[in-house]
Design a protein around this motif. Structure first.
Motif, PDB file in Angstrom:
ATOM      1  N   ASP A 155       0.833  -1.210   0.000  1.00  0.00           N
ATOM      2  CA  ASP A 155       0.000   0.000   0.000  1.00  0.00           C
ATOM      3  C   ASP A 155       0.867   1.260   0.000  1.00  0.00           C
TER       4      ASP A 155
ATOM      5  N   ASP B  51      -5.193  -5.429   8.196  1.00  0.00           N
ATOM      6  CA  ASP B  51      -6.502  -5.623   8.800  1.00  0.00           C
ATOM      7  C   ASP B  51      -6.649  -7.102   9.172  1.00  0.00           C
TER       8      ASP B  51
ATOM      9  N   GLU C  65      -9.147  -8.845   9.886  1.00  0.00           N
ATOM     10  CA  GLU C  65     -10.342  -9.494   9.343  1.00  0.00           C
ATOM     11  C   GLU C  65     -10.206  -9.770   7.851  1.00  0.00           C
ATOM     12  N   THR C  66      -9.720  -8.766   7.101  1.00  0.00           N
ATOM     13  CA  THR C  66      -9.641  -8.914   5.642  1.00  0.00           C
ATOM     14  C   THR C  66      -8.262  -9.343   5.173  1.00  0.00           C
ATOM     15  N   GLY C  67      -7.240  -9.132   6.009  1.00  0.00           N
ATOM     16  CA  GLY C  67      -5.869  -9.436   5.604  1.00  0.00           C
ATOM     17  C   GLY C  67      -5.296  -8.415   4.643  1.00  0.00           C
ATOM     18  N   LYS C  68      -6.054  -7.340   4.384  1.00  0.00           N
ATOM     19  CA  LYS C  68      -5.610  -6.309   3.451  1.00  0.00           C
ATOM     20  C   LYS C  68      -4.823  -5.244   4.198  1.00  0.00           C
ATOM     21  N   ARG C  69      -3.726  -4.838   3.595  1.00  0.00           N
ATOM     22  CA  ARG C  69      -2.866  -3.832   4.220  1.00  0.00           C
ATOM     23  C   ARG C  69      -3.420  -2.428   3.950  1.00  0.00           C
ATOM     24  N   ARG C  70      -3.359  -1.597   4.984  1.00  0.00           N
ATOM     25  CA  ARG C  70      -3.741  -0.188   4.834  1.00  0.00           C
ATOM     26  C   ARG C  70      -2.525   0.624   5.264  1.00  0.00           C
TER      27      ARG C  70
ATOM     28  N   THR D 285      -3.093   4.641   1.478  1.00  0.00           N
ATOM     29  CA  THR D 285      -4.396   4.889   2.101  1.00  0.00           C
ATOM     30  C   THR D 285      -4.319   6.057   3.068  1.00  0.00           C
TER      31      THR D 285
END
Length: 427
Positions: A330, A388, A390-395, A399
């Motif tokens: 990200d 995150d 829950e989602t495993g997505k990096r912020r 972002t």
């Protein structure tokens, strides 16, 4: 101030940075191991194109009393000078083709068609600029000793001439690059003696004399009665080359998003963080195959700063993988159109002719100057970034910058951030 803690600015943990560095090391290994005949053909073909254009231009200028011949000769010579400086001289002297063990394209033997002596350029550019990229006070390319391009450079009365210095530098860019090795800022700060500068100046003077003799004496003389029109064509082609090189270089170093760094950040740096500084301190511009070739592939300035000694012809391929890493972590991948990137650079140069007291935003959160303190405008803001669960997505930084831009609370509060240097971000 400029960035002091690159981990915190990038919203990466120490583990993130180490892993990113390892992945960039892997890209380097892959390209090094796959270099071969296709790369060798590329550089030899580039040399053939450049020499053909130069020869065609010189031949046409033998008849430069005719407008068509003058225009054709000037155009071909301008293209030849651009290719020689950008794709050949710059990249060969970076050692991109040393692996071929061919003395014709080796960094130790190439002398380029410009007024800057190669031996000085390899120090001021290859070593100083690429080691200390965008470190204020260490990288002389931050303003070239005459331009104010970040609020971290204290305003002085003579900075009001910023736009004029910029135009002059662009017009006579090859001379600006040649004089760059004099290190005028060190002279002003008495970190370098005038005796040392005089020694450098003698080397520069010798190279300038050779270039001037070639373009403004020998070739015009060979044109016989057409010497005047040949001389004007040679002068014009040099100016065209100067403006093009200047624009390409400024678009890679001074648009919004090409961040600056403090000496403190550099002193705490290892190889992964050097990589990260190159990624955050450089900018690309969008280009097709022809534009990439004419820019020496410096439309990929990010990739060039990451891997300055890998073949320029591979930067497009490398760029795909670098963008994937930016998506994964990200991180911003700063790019735009050529004119758009230059417009931002020029706006910065014009704006910073004024003292900070007359400017909007702050020294921590302006388009041309940023630090990790820009994210201190909302208490606990950095806690919202990371992977995150829950989602495993990096912020991360990309972002963070987007949310900061959309935040109703702006940089007026940045100066209230912690007075000491923040530690490595462990969020």
């Amino acid at each position: 101030m400029a960035i002091t803690d690159i981990d915190q600015y990038a919203h990466l943990t120490e583990s993130d940075v180490e892993t990113l560095g390892a992945e960039l090391d892997a890209i380097r290994r892959d390209i090094e191991e796959s270099r071969g005949e296709a790369d060798a053909k590329y550089i030899r073909r580039a040399i053939t194109i450049q020499r053909s254009l130069a020869a065609g231009g010189r031949l046409a200028l033998m008849f430069s009393n005719k407008k068509v011949a003058w225009a054709a000769g000037t155009a071909m010579l301008s293209l030849a000078k651009i290719i020689e400086n950008m794709e050949l001289g710059h990249n060969v002297m970076h050692g991109q083709w040393d692996w071929m063990n061919d003395p014709e394209v080796h960094s130790a033997s190439w002398e380029w068609d410009t007024t800057c002596p190669s031996v000085q350029w390899k120090h001021s550019h290859n070593f100083v600029h690429h080691k200390y990229t965008n470190v204020v006070g260490m990288d002389d390319d931050v303003g070239y000793g005459i331009l104010r391009v970040t609020r971290d450079q204290p305003w002085e009365w003579w900075n009001v001439g910023n736009p004029i210095y910029n135009l002059t530098l662009g017009t006579f860019f090859e001379y600006g690059v040649a004089l760059h090795h004099l290190e005028t800022e060190k002279l002003r700060n008495k970190e370098k003696t005038y005796r040392q500068a005089a020694k450098d100046l003698r080397v520069i003077g010798t190279k300038v004399g050779k270039q001037a003799a070639k373009d403004y004496l020998i070739y015009p003389a060979l044109a016989g009665p057409n010497w005047k029109t040949t001389l004007t064509a040679n002068f014009t082609s040099n100016i065209v080359r100067n403006y093009w090189a200047y624009m390409v270089i400024f678009c890679g170093h001074f648009p919004d998003g090409a961040e600056k760094f403090t000496v403190e950040e550099f002193e705490n740096e290892d190889q992964p963080r050097w990589y990260l500084r190159q990624m955050l301190g450089s900018a690309n511009f969008k280009a097709g195959p022809l534009m990439r070739f004419m820019s020496g592939n410096l439309s990929h300035q990010i990739e060039h700063h990451l891997f300055p000694d890998l073949p320029s012809s591979r930067y497009e391929e490398i760029g795909v993988r670098v963008r994937e890493l930016c998506d994964k972590y990200d991180l911003p991948y700063t790019t735009g159109t050529l004119l758009g990137q230059y417009a931002q650079s020029f706006r910065t140069i014009a704006k910073l002719a004024l003292p900070n007291s007359l400017l909007k935003a702050t020294s921590d959160d302006a388009p041309e100057t940023a630090s990790e303190l820009r994210f201190a405008i909302r208490e606990g803001m950095s806690d919202h970034f990371g992977v995150d669960p829950e989602t495993g997505k990096r912020r991360g930084l990309r972002t963070a910058l987007r949310e900061l831009k959309n935040s109703p609370v702006r940089a007026a509060h940045v100066g209230r951030a912690a007075s000491g240097s923040p530690g490595r971000n462990q969020n």
